[in-house]
Design a protein around this motif. Sequence first.
Motif, PDB file in Angstrom:
ATOM      1  N   GLU A  98      38.970  45.433  49.695  1.00 18.86           N
ATOM      2  CA  GLU A  98      38.679  46.861  49.053  1.00 18.86           C
ATOM      3  C   GLU A  98      40.008  47.709  48.513  1.00 18.86           C
ATOM      4  O   GLU A  98      39.771  48.568  47.862  1.00 18.86           O
ATOM      5  N   GLU A  99      41.171  47.665  49.105  1.00 21.42           N
ATOM      6  CA  GLU A  99      42.283  48.222  48.616  1.00 21.42           C
ATOM      7  C   GLU A  99      42.633  47.651  47.315  1.00 21.42           C
ATOM      8  O   GLU A  99      43.449  48.493  46.628  1.00 21.42           O
ATOM      9  N   GLU A 100      42.306  46.687  46.954  1.00 19.18           N
ATOM     10  CA  GLU A 100      42.713  45.741  45.688  1.00 19.18           C
ATOM     11  C   GLU A 100      44.156  45.372  45.839  1.00 19.18           C
ATOM     12  O   GLU A 100      45.038  45.760  46.856  1.00 19.18           O
ATOM     13  N   PRO A 101      44.708  44.924  44.651  1.00 19.83           N
ATOM     14  CA  PRO A 101      45.977  44.368  44.761  1.00 19.83           C
ATOM     15  C   PRO A 101      47.073  45.296  44.841  1.00 19.83           C
ATOM     16  O   PRO A 101      47.078  46.325  43.960  1.00 19.83           O
ATOM     17  N   SER A 106      43.328  49.788  39.987  1.00 25.09           N
ATOM     18  CA  SER A 106      42.852  49.303  38.727  1.00 25.09           C
ATOM     19  C   SER A 106      43.320  48.069  38.219  1.00 25.09           C
ATOM     20  O   SER A 106      43.050  47.459  37.106  1.00 25.09           O
ATOM     21  N   ALA A 107      44.001  47.358  39.107  1.00 25.33           N
ATOM     22  CA  ALA A 107      44.814  46.064  38.820  1.00 25.33           C
ATOM     23  C   ALA A 107      43.865  44.952  38.294  1.00 25.33           C
ATOM     24  O   ALA A 107      43.971  44.281  37.198  1.00 25.33           O
ATOM     25  N   LEU A 108      42.716  44.890  39.033  1.00 19.78           N
ATOM     26  CA  LEU A 108      41.811  43.653  38.707  1.00 19.78           C
ATOM     27  C   LEU A 108      41.075  44.061  37.341  1.00 19.78           C
ATOM     28  O   LEU A 108      40.687  42.961  36.720  1.00 19.78           O
ATOM     29  N   THR A 109      40.904  44.971  36.712  1.00 20.43           N
ATOM     30  CA  THR A 109      40.361  45.443  35.633  1.00 20.43           C
ATOM     31  C   THR A 109      41.305  45.423  34.440  1.00 20.43           C
ATOM     32  O   THR A 109      41.020  45.232  33.203  1.00 20.43           O
ATOM     33  N   THR A 110      42.412  46.120  34.828  1.00 19.46           N
ATOM     34  CA  THR A 110      43.558  46.264  33.650  1.00 19.46           C
ATOM     35  C   THR A 110      44.434  45.176  33.352  1.00 19.46           C
ATOM     36  O   THR A 110      45.234  45.096  32.608  1.00 19.46           O
ATOM     37  N   ARG A 111      44.739  44.596  34.616  1.00 17.43           N
ATOM     38  CA  ARG A 111      45.664  43.342  34.552  1.00 17.43           C
ATOM     39  C   ARG A 111      45.128  42.119  35.014  1.00 17.43           C
ATOM     40  O   ARG A 111      45.743  41.292  35.900  1.00 17.43           O
ATOM     41  N   PRO A 112      43.967  41.653  34.742  1.00 18.82           N
ATOM     42  CA  PRO A 112      43.373  40.495  35.494  1.00 18.82           C
ATOM     43  C   PRO A 112      44.254  39.362  34.892  1.00 18.82           C
ATOM     44  O   PRO A 112      43.946  38.114  35.643  1.00 18.82           O
ATOM     45  N   ASP A 114      47.471  38.941  34.945  1.00 17.89           N
ATOM     46  CA  ASP A 114      48.784  39.115  35.530  1.00 17.89           C
ATOM     47  C   ASP A 114      48.937  37.797  36.478  1.00 17.89           C
ATOM     48  O   ASP A 114      47.964  38.027  37.629  1.00 17.89           O
ATOM     49  N   PRO A 115      50.209  37.273  36.639  1.00 16.32           N
ATOM     50  CA  PRO A 115      50.041  36.138  37.689  1.00 16.32           C
ATOM     51  C   PRO A 115      49.818  36.727  39.179  1.00 16.32           C
ATOM     52  O   PRO A 115      49.314  35.680  39.886  1.00 16.32           O
ATOM     53  N   LEU A 116      50.559  37.701  39.308  1.00 19.38           N
ATOM     54  CA  LEU A 116      50.259  38.431  40.731  1.00 19.38           C
ATOM     55  C   LEU A 116      49.231  38.534  41.121  1.00 19.38           C
ATOM     56  O   LEU A 116      48.606  38.360  42.250  1.00 19.38           O
ATOM     57  N   GLN A 118      46.204  37.380  39.927  1.00 17.12           N
ATOM     58  CA  GLN A 118      45.377  36.221  40.029  1.00 17.12           C
ATOM     59  C   GLN A 118      45.783  35.563  41.309  1.00 17.12           C
ATOM     60  O   GLN A 118      44.853  35.082  42.082  1.00 17.12           O
ATOM     61  N   GLU A 119      47.180  35.588  41.896  1.00 14.26           N
ATOM     62  CA  GLU A 119      47.407  34.796  42.869  1.00 14.26           C
ATOM     63  C   GLU A 119      46.839  35.611  44.048  1.00 14.26           C
ATOM     64  O   GLU A 119      46.296  35.118  45.080  1.00 14.26           O
ATOM     65  N   TRP A 120      46.970  37.072  44.103  1.00 15.76           N
ATOM     66  CA  TRP A 120      46.266  37.895  45.017  1.00 15.76           C
ATOM     67  C   TRP A 120      44.821  37.661  45.045  1.00 15.76           C
ATOM     68  O   TRP A 120      44.045  37.468  46.237  1.00 15.76           O
ATOM     69  N   LYS A 121      44.222  37.495  44.138  1.00 13.82           N
ATOM     70  CA  LYS A 121      42.673  37.461  44.042  1.00 13.82           C
ATOM     71  C   LYS A 121      42.311  35.902  44.566  1.00 13.82           C
ATOM     72  O   LYS A 121      41.302  35.867  45.363  1.00 13.82           O
ATOM     73  N   ALA A 122      42.989  34.894  44.352  1.00 13.83           N
ATOM     74  CA  ALA A 122      42.566  33.704  44.648  1.00 13.83           C
ATOM     75  C   ALA A 122      42.776  33.579  46.449  1.00 13.83           C
ATOM     76  O   ALA A 122      41.990  32.948  47.014  1.00 13.83           O
ATOM     77  N   LYS A 123      44.059  34.208  46.969  1.00 12.80           N
ATOM     78  CA  LYS A 123      44.234  34.228  48.380  1.00 12.80           C
ATOM     79  C   LYS A 123      43.063  34.912  48.898  1.00 12.80           C
ATOM     80  O   LYS A 123      42.490  34.541  50.295  1.00 12.80           O
ATOM     81  N   VAL A 124      42.874  36.114  48.697  1.00 13.73           N
ATOM     82  CA  VAL A 124      41.792  36.906  49.138  1.00 13.73           C
ATOM     83  C   VAL A 124      40.295  36.434  49.138  1.00 13.73           C
ATOM     84  O   VAL A 124      39.823  36.380  50.001  1.00 13.73           O
ATOM     85  N   LEU A 125      40.037  35.667  48.154  1.00 19.33           N
ATOM     86  CA  LEU A 125      38.584  35.061  47.870  1.00 19.33           C
ATOM     87  C   LEU A 125      38.688  33.869  49.122  1.00 19.33           C
ATOM     88  O   LEU A 125      37.499  33.608  49.522  1.00 19.33           O
ATOM     89  N   ASP A 126      39.697  33.201  48.856  1.00 14.38           N
ATOM     90  CA  ASP A 126      39.759  31.882  49.898  1.00 14.38           C
ATOM     91  C   ASP A 126      39.558  32.567  51.328  1.00 14.38           C
ATOM     92  O   ASP A 126      38.803  31.844  51.974  1.00 14.38           O
ATOM     93  N   GLN A 127      40.151  33.627  51.777  1.00 21.56           N
ATOM     94  CA  GLN A 127      40.140  34.154  53.203  1.00 21.56           C
ATOM     95  C   GLN A 127      38.731  34.631  53.503  1.00 21.56           C
ATOM     96  O   GLN A 127      38.308  34.421  54.383  1.00 21.56           O
ATOM     97  N   LEU A 128      38.298  35.411  52.574  1.00 19.02           N
ATOM     98  CA  LEU A 128      37.009  35.852  52.694  1.00 19.02           C
ATOM     99  C   LEU A 128      35.827  34.821  52.997  1.00 19.02           C
ATOM    100  O   LEU A 128      34.920  34.883  53.643  1.00 19.02           O
ATOM    101  N   ALA A 129      36.024  33.705  51.968  1.00 13.04           N
ATOM    102  CA  ALA A 129      35.129  32.434  52.087  1.00 13.04           C
ATOM    103  C   ALA A 129      35.058  32.005  53.675  1.00 13.04           C
ATOM    104  O   ALA A 129      34.066  31.456  54.241  1.00 13.04           O
ATOM    105  N   LYS A 130      36.524  31.703  53.891  1.00 17.80           N
ATOM    106  CA  LYS A 130      36.497  31.314  55.392  1.00 17.80           C
ATOM    107  C   LYS A 130      36.273  31.980  56.541  1.00 17.80           C
ATOM    108  O   LYS A 130      35.757  31.489  57.387  1.00 17.80           O
ATOM    109  N   GLU A 131      36.377  33.382  56.378  1.00 19.44           N
ATOM    110  CA  GLU A 131      35.876  34.262  57.296  1.00 19.44           C
ATOM    111  C   GLU A 131      34.029  34.213  57.445  1.00 19.44           C
ATOM    112  O   GLU A 131      33.681  33.978  58.579  1.00 19.44           O
TER     113      GLU A 131
END
Length: 224
Positions: A98-101, A106-112, A114-116, A118-131
């Motif tokens: 919810e706090e976003e990167p 605005s990071a997810l929409t304005t800097r999709p 950006d490697p940082l 993308q890395e943040w997004k992958a980690k968050v999605l992975d942990q959300l799925a595991k939970e």
Amino acid sequence: MQLDRLIATHDPENAYEAYWLIANCDKFNRQHDRMIFDMEEVTQNRNLIPYRGMNDSEKQHDAKLCAGMTERLRLSRFDYLATAAKAGVSGAIIQVAEEEPFGDRSALTTRPDDPLVQEWKAKVLDQLAKEAESGDLFTLNYLWTHTVTGDALIAKDPALTYRYAVAQGLIYRDLKGPTANEATMYAPEGQLMMSIVELKPEQRMAELAAAQRIADKARETGKH
């Protein structure tokens, strides 16, 4: 001060509580209102989302509690949230999402790209799925409601909507019995589940089996 007592314990659960104390004040100071988690919205009012606005007493409480919050204190919430999420505190990874990167809404929409980001997004999605797969009710609710339409972080996915919503209902059935409102609302063949997603019969069967595995895991591990 309540915040100081929480931080002094060095307990991830208390770090998460400290995060919420600051985050709630930040939102209240900006909007003079915030959403209150209230399961009666689901169990009695039959709303899908268990949140409501503040009443007058709650607003008076926050106005007194949150007066004088500094920018340094406001930003410190990210450190407490990171501590809680790393320790797997229930609900913490949802707030990271919810706090976003890095707190940049605005990071997810304005800097999709950006490697940082993308890395943040992958980690968050992975942990959300595991939970969610472990049977955490907060995460199951968060993911099924977000996969219905999709957003900048979570893709629209009817199969996962069905899996996570039904799993939530199965867990509540185990906790409260088959006639509980939460169990009937998310029943596999109930009105909500039949109308909110379009899946082929074989897809529903596969996702129902996956939902049952989640509920079984939650029961076996005593997660709830």
